[in-house]
Design an enzyme around this catalytic site. Sequence first.
Site, PDB file in Angstrom:
ATOM      1  N   ASP A  89     -38.027  29.728  23.085  1.00 11.93           N
ATOM      2  CA  ASP A  89     -38.206  30.284  22.180  1.00 11.93           C
ATOM      3  C   ASP A  89     -39.120  29.526  21.202  1.00 11.93           C
ATOM      4  O   ASP A  89     -40.037  29.932  20.403  1.00 11.93           O
ATOM      5  CB  ASP A  89     -37.261  30.958  21.439  1.00 11.93           C
ATOM      6  CG  ASP A  89     -36.291  31.634  22.592  1.00 11.93           C
ATOM      7  OD1 ASP A  89     -36.090  32.548  22.776  1.00 11.93           O
ATOM      8  OD2 ASP A  89     -35.948  30.287  23.152  1.00 11.93           O
ATOM      9  N   ASP A 146     -41.083  33.840  17.082  1.00  9.96           N
ATOM     10  CA  ASP A 146     -40.763  35.176  18.500  1.00  9.96           C
ATOM     11  C   ASP A 146     -39.152  34.846  18.023  1.00  9.96           C
ATOM     12  O   ASP A 146     -38.300  34.842  18.411  1.00  9.96           O
ATOM     13  CB  ASP A 146     -40.531  33.427  19.661  1.00  9.96           C
ATOM     14  CG  ASP A 146     -40.681  33.849  20.909  1.00  9.96           C
ATOM     15  OD1 ASP A 146     -41.066  35.264  20.976  1.00  9.96           O
ATOM     16  OD2 ASP A 146     -39.907  33.085  21.863  1.00  9.96           O
ATOM     17  N   GLU A 160     -45.289  37.203  17.146  1.00  6.15           N
ATOM     18  CA  GLU A 160     -45.803  37.742  18.661  1.00  6.15           C
ATOM     19  C   GLU A 160     -44.718  39.219  19.013  1.00  6.15           C
ATOM     20  O   GLU A 160     -43.136  39.620  18.590  1.00  6.15           O
ATOM     21  CB  GLU A 160     -44.873  36.559  19.715  1.00  6.15           C
ATOM     22  CG  GLU A 160     -44.971  37.460  21.003  1.00  6.15           C
ATOM     23  CD  GLU A 160     -44.948  36.370  21.833  1.00  6.15           C
ATOM     24  OE1 GLU A 160     -44.513  36.794  23.331  1.00  6.15           O
ATOM     25  OE2 GLU A 160     -44.043  35.271  21.722  1.00  6.15           O
TER      26      GLU A 160
END
Length: 161
Positions: free
Chosen positions: A143, A10, A70
Amino acid sequence: MPDIICLGIDPGLARVGYGAVVQSGSDLKALNYGCVETKPGMNFSDRLLTIYNDIQEQIDVCSPDFLSVERLFFGRNLKTAGNVYQARGVIMLLAAKNKLPVIEPMPNQIKMKLCGIRNADKAQVQGMVQKLLALEAVPKPDDTADALAAAVTGLAVYAST
């Protein structure tokens, strides 16, 4: 089918969540997860170097078959977007340097894979990460849970290619 390891990421500048997940047949297990944090007062280049070094260390530790990073979506804050995209570029550089394929799921794709709906909220996604990976608690900070969710989604996408 041999075990497959995905390192989910992330991306961010202040915090980069990471989570390595191994798939053995239909079983999923979290190998390692956490968060790289950089301080706003640090020199920008040093922040990127910290991300580079810490994520390289995770690649060395878990030896993933691929990364699932992501894909980012930003509205109006272009300064924040620019900084985060530079941090994301560091992750993509690491993938290339380590000859690792990259899957880039969108946030709504991750929500759909984990929860079955594209507009799932953060708590629903985190709860499914905890359940799917049989974790005692929801990983913190957010996260980290998001990185594990990206890894689970990446494994599903990888299996279908």
